[in-house]
Design a protein around this motif. Structure first.
Motif, PDB file in Angstrom:
ATOM      1  N   ASN A 169       0.857  -3.433  -4.843  1.00 21.28           N
ATOM      2  CA  ASN A 169      -0.518  -3.385  -4.162  1.00 21.28           C
ATOM      3  C   ASN A 169      -0.497  -2.761  -2.654  1.00 21.28           C
ATOM      4  N   LEU A 170      -0.122  -1.506  -2.974  1.00 19.14           N
ATOM      5  CA  LEU A 170       0.099  -0.719  -1.500  1.00 19.14           C
ATOM      6  C   LEU A 170      -1.314  -0.814  -0.836  1.00 19.14           C
ATOM      7  N   GLY A 222       0.306  -2.861   7.222  1.00 15.56           N
ATOM      8  CA  GLY A 222       0.170  -4.046   6.880  1.00 15.56           C
ATOM      9  C   GLY A 222       1.542  -4.380   6.175  1.00 15.56           C
ATOM     10  N   LYS A 223       1.722  -5.567   5.788  1.00 14.92           N
ATOM     11  CA  LYS A 223       2.803  -6.075   4.979  1.00 14.92           C
ATOM     12  C   LYS A 223       2.725  -5.893   3.440  1.00 14.92           C
ATOM     13  N   ASP A 265       6.479  -3.051   6.119  1.00 18.51           N
ATOM     14  CA  ASP A 265       5.376  -2.517   6.304  1.00 18.51           C
ATOM     15  C   ASP A 265       5.024  -1.571   5.329  1.00 18.51           C
ATOM     16  N   ALA A 266       3.658  -1.557   4.905  1.00 21.20           N
ATOM     17  CA  ALA A 266       3.203  -0.534   3.984  1.00 21.20           C
ATOM     18  C   ALA A 266       3.527   0.817   4.112  1.00 21.20           C
ATOM     19  N   ILE A 267       3.654   1.344   5.152  1.00 19.54           N
ATOM     20  CA  ILE A 267       4.026   2.872   5.497  1.00 19.54           C
ATOM     21  C   ILE A 267       5.493   3.112   5.276  1.00 19.54           C
ATOM     22  N   GLU A 268       6.211   1.994   5.372  1.00 19.32           N
ATOM     23  CA  GLU A 268       7.857   2.396   5.121  1.00 19.32           C
ATOM     24  C   GLU A 268       7.974   2.256   3.377  1.00 19.32           C
ATOM     25  N   THR A 269       7.005   1.321   2.911  1.00 13.99           N
ATOM     26  CA  THR A 269       7.292   1.349   1.394  1.00 13.99           C
ATOM     27  C   THR A 269       6.885   2.669   0.679  1.00 13.99           C
ATOM     28  N   ARG A 270       5.591   3.118   1.292  1.00  9.15           N
ATOM     29  CA  ARG A 270       5.267   4.596   0.770  1.00  9.15           C
ATOM     30  C   ARG A 270       6.563   5.661   0.970  1.00  9.15           C
ATOM     31  N   ILE A 271       7.289   5.358   1.984  1.00 10.94           N
ATOM     32  CA  ILE A 271       8.687   6.480   2.087  1.00 10.94           C
ATOM     33  C   ILE A 271       9.491   6.005   1.304  1.00 10.94           C
ATOM     34  N   GLN A 272       9.851   4.832   1.138  1.00  7.57           N
ATOM     35  CA  GLN A 272      11.218   4.280   0.356  1.00  7.57           C
ATOM     36  C   GLN A 272      10.960   4.512  -1.114  1.00  7.57           C
TER      37      GLN A 272
END
Length: 276
Positions: free
Chosen positions: A227-228, A138-139, A209-216
């Motif tokens: 709000n991951l 999700g975004k 995308d949430a998955i990208e923010t987890r990495i970055q």
């Protein structure tokens, strides 16, 4: 030399001659004589060239990215592409594409399958097929640590003084334009350099995308996902394919086995672990 020895030598010679003259069995023998190969134009092309061409952007962690100026791709979808090529028994070639040219490159036949963390959208489905979902996400907003409380909703981001940055041609752009019409929108030429620009205060927030923010947020300690666990929307990633239902079914069958083995989740955990 007795007659028995002579006969053995002759037999070996004949076998060697037959082996040399007979057509070599292709590594794609599993599919080359199958019904699928006869009715699937894409599979037939892949088997004919003995190579599957995978389109990938190389700018979307953890799915497809590069760590240096070389042409070596890394990521979840890169590992999956290698597995798919092995499954088909063919060689693998990565074809560089971009988010703005993704659909055009596919329809022009520059690659056989798009594998780069590609969101399944209605617009894309009008022109092509997707595999069964690979991963759901999700975004989510990502910003500097001190701004997390400021940008925790679409309403708080959709303000003139807020600089929203995004890369062109994909769902990050379409989401920003649809949801932040009042904000100051900044189009960045690529996805990779956005995060440093957030740190350098050239922009305030990115929604990706949430998955990208987890990495970055692991790579850039100055940044934090907002709000991951409560993304602004939800969607699925899939592998992009031209309109060839037989080839899609083959991809789906392969992917279903991988999903049952939780391969994608294991690859994601490996990507995260590599950053720690």
């Amino acid at each position: 030399m007795n007659n028995f020895q002579i006969k053995n030598i002759v037999l070996v010679f004949v076998l060697l001659l037959l082996t040399a003259c007979s057509p070599k069995l292709s590594r794609t023998n599993k599919y080359s004589n199958s019904v699928a190969a006869n009715v699937s134009p894409i599979l037939n092309t892949i088997l004919g060239r003995d190579t599957i061409n995978i389109g990938t952007t190389g700018d979307f962690m953890p799915f497809s990215y590069k760590t240096d100026s070389s042409n070596n791709y890394l990521g979840i979808d890169i590992a999956m592409a290698k597995d798919l090529a092995n499954h088909l028994g063919v060689n693998l070639k990565f074809i560089a594409t971009t988010w703005p040219t993704l659909m055009t490159d596919l329809l022009e036949g520059k690659f056989d399958v798009g594998m780069s963390g590609i969101t399944i959208t209605d617009a894309r489905k009008k022109q092509a097929l997707f595999s069964i979902p690979v991963y759901s996400s999700g975004k989510v907003a990502i910003t500097r640590d001190e701004n997390v409380s400021l940008y925790n909703s679409i309403e708080s981001i959709n303000k003139k003084e807020v600089k929203v940055i995004f890369n062109p041609g994909g769902t990050n752009e379409s989401f920003a334009r649809a949801n932040f019409p009042k904000a100051t929108l900044i189009v960045n030429e690529d996805n990779i350099t956005i995060f440093q620009k957030l740190i350098d205060k050239q922009a305030d927030v990115m929604v990706t995308d949430a998955i990208e923010t987890r990495i970055q947020e692991q790579i850039h300690k100055e940044l934090e996902a907002v709000n991951l666990n409560k993304p602004f929307n939800s969607f699925d990633f899939g592998y992009l394919i031209q309109k060839d239902s037989v080839f899609k079914r083959l991809i789906d069958e392969w992917l279903l086995v991988k999903k049952q083995d939780t391969i994608v989740e294991k690859l994601l955990q490996q990507e995260i672990a590599n950053l720690e």
